[in-house]
Design a protein around this motif. Sequence first.
Motif, PDB file in Angstrom:
ATOM      1  N   PHE A   1       0.837  -1.193   0.000  1.00  0.00           N
ATOM      2  CA  PHE A   1       0.000   0.000   0.000  1.00  0.00           C
ATOM      3  C   PHE A   1       0.876   1.249   0.000  1.00  0.00           C
ATOM      4  O   PHE A   1       1.777   1.372   0.823  1.00  0.00           O
ATOM      5  N   LEU A   2       0.597   2.139  -0.947  1.00  0.00           N
ATOM      6  CA  LEU A   2       1.356   3.392  -1.039  1.00  0.00           C
ATOM      7  C   LEU A   2       0.467   4.515  -0.500  1.00  0.00           C
ATOM      8  O   LEU A   2      -0.615   4.759  -1.048  1.00  0.00           O
ATOM      9  N   ILE A   3       0.925   5.145   0.577  1.00  0.00           N
ATOM     10  CA  ILE A   3       0.118   6.138   1.293  1.00  0.00           C
ATOM     11  C   ILE A   3       0.802   7.495   1.194  1.00  0.00           C
ATOM     12  O   ILE A   3       2.007   7.607   1.470  1.00  0.00           O
ATOM     13  N   ASP A   4       0.068   8.524   0.787  1.00  0.00           N
ATOM     14  CA  ASP A   4       0.702   9.829   0.538  1.00  0.00           C
ATOM     15  C   ASP A   4       0.852  10.642   1.828  1.00  0.00           C
ATOM     16  O   ASP A   4       0.383  10.227   2.896  1.00  0.00           O
ATOM     17  N   PRO A   5       1.514  11.812   1.744  1.00  0.00           N
ATOM     18  CA  PRO A   5       1.783  12.583   2.970  1.00  0.00           C
ATOM     19  C   PRO A   5       0.520  13.053   3.710  1.00  0.00           C
ATOM     20  O   PRO A   5       0.577  13.365   4.888  1.00  0.00           O
ATOM     21  N   ALA A   6      -0.634  13.078   3.020  1.00  0.00           N
ATOM     22  CA  ALA A   6      -1.887  13.455   3.682  1.00  0.00           C
ATOM     23  C   ALA A   6      -2.582  12.238   4.299  1.00  0.00           C
ATOM     24  O   ALA A   6      -3.681  12.366   4.841  1.00  0.00           O
TER      25      ALA A   6
ATOM     26  N   VAL B   1      -3.573   9.596   2.571  1.00  0.00           N
ATOM     27  CA  VAL B   1      -4.519   9.017   1.610  1.00  0.00           C
ATOM     28  C   VAL B   1      -3.859   7.842   0.888  1.00  0.00           C
ATOM     29  O   VAL B   1      -2.723   7.947   0.423  1.00  0.00           O
ATOM     30  N   LEU B   2      -4.596   6.741   0.808  1.00  0.00           N
ATOM     31  CA  LEU B   2      -4.101   5.561   0.093  1.00  0.00           C
ATOM     32  C   LEU B   2      -4.157   5.836  -1.407  1.00  0.00           C
ATOM     33  O   LEU B   2      -5.218   6.129  -1.949  1.00  0.00           O
ATOM     34  N   GLN B   3      -3.020   5.809  -2.071  1.00  0.00           N
ATOM     35  CA  GLN B   3      -2.987   6.120  -3.504  1.00  0.00           C
ATOM     36  C   GLN B   3      -2.893   4.882  -4.385  1.00  0.00           C
ATOM     37  O   GLN B   3      -3.411   4.879  -5.489  1.00  0.00           O
TER      38      GLN B   3
ATOM     39  N   MET C   1      -2.299   0.304  -4.493  1.00  0.00           N
ATOM     40  CA  MET C   1      -2.138  -0.950  -3.760  1.00  0.00           C
ATOM     41  C   MET C   1      -1.969  -2.106  -4.732  1.00  0.00           C
ATOM     42  O   MET C   1      -2.382  -2.043  -5.884  1.00  0.00           O
TER      43      MET C   1
ATOM     44  N   VAL D   1       7.109  -0.176  -7.743  1.00  0.00           N
ATOM     45  CA  VAL D   1       6.651   0.655  -6.626  1.00  0.00           C
ATOM     46  C   VAL D   1       7.317   2.024  -6.708  1.00  0.00           C
ATOM     47  O   VAL D   1       6.669   3.065  -6.533  1.00  0.00           O
TER      48      VAL D   1
ATOM     49  N   LEU E   1       5.589   5.691  -7.123  1.00  0.00           N
ATOM     50  CA  LEU E   1       5.863   6.759  -6.163  1.00  0.00           C
ATOM     51  C   LEU E   1       6.292   8.040  -6.897  1.00  0.00           C
ATOM     52  O   LEU E   1       5.760   9.121  -6.652  1.00  0.00           O
TER      53      LEU E   1
ATOM     54  N   TYR F   1       3.265   9.580  -8.751  1.00  0.00           N
ATOM     55  CA  TYR F   1       2.334  10.304  -7.868  1.00  0.00           C
ATOM     56  C   TYR F   1       2.952  11.609  -7.381  1.00  0.00           C
ATOM     57  O   TYR F   1       2.272  12.630  -7.293  1.00  0.00           O
ATOM     58  N   GLN F   2       4.240  11.572  -7.082  1.00  0.00           N
ATOM     59  CA  GLN F   2       4.900  12.794  -6.615  1.00  0.00           C
ATOM     60  C   GLN F   2       4.894  13.851  -7.723  1.00  0.00           C
ATOM     61  O   GLN F   2       4.613  15.018  -7.475  1.00  0.00           O
TER      62      GLN F   2
ATOM     63  N   GLN G   1       1.303  15.188  -8.065  1.00  0.00           N
ATOM     64  CA  GLN G   1       0.869  16.073  -6.967  1.00  0.00           C
ATOM     65  C   GLN G   1       1.561  17.428  -7.042  1.00  0.00           C
ATOM     66  O   GLN G   1       1.017  18.429  -6.600  1.00  0.00           O
TER      67      GLN G   1
END
Lengths: 47, 130
Positions: free
Chosen positions: B54-59, B61-63, B65, B79, B83, B86-87, B90
């Motif tokens: 599971f990849l979970i962001d700094p807020a 929130v699960l982004q 899986m 993975v 990452l 998503y970075q 965002q």
Amino acid sequence: MGVMVGKKAPDFTAKAFHKGAEKEIKLSDFNGKWVMLCFYPADFTCV
Amino acid sequence: MDSNFSHKVWQEVELSRMVKGGIPFPMIADAGGKIGSMYGVYDEEGGVDVRGRFLIDPAGVLQAMEVLTPPVGRNVLEVLRQLKAYQHHQKTGELMPSGWQPGKPTLPPGTQALARAGHVWEIWKVENAF
């Protein structure tokens, strides 16, 4: 129970082994950072 | 799943021989599959957590899986790619098409992308997925 992408990841508290010692870990302690949470069946298996 | 004592033994006997100084991140003891159940990866019959990631962001929130059955290991590079994607998204709002890698083309942010419906082929080619 399950989880959904785009929703808050469920918070939890658990005991963990880190840097040679046991400590309590809370998922929300990592707010502000990216977290990769990995599950695996057992120690001494591939990950 | 295993206890912290088991994690300690694994770290000392094997992992520290693979990675200098041992595994640097916390290894959780998921007693009774409590956390695995919350995340839908606890196999009650086998009494184990299956290979969920599971990849979970700094807020928080699960982004992303991924869940695999036990015999097959994960692809770490995938993975890391997710990452980075998503970075990048965002930070810029840009959309990250299939097979995106750092340096490869992205698609413009939301509203502009809608205006381009039917025209993505003009800026993104199938070869970009590989």
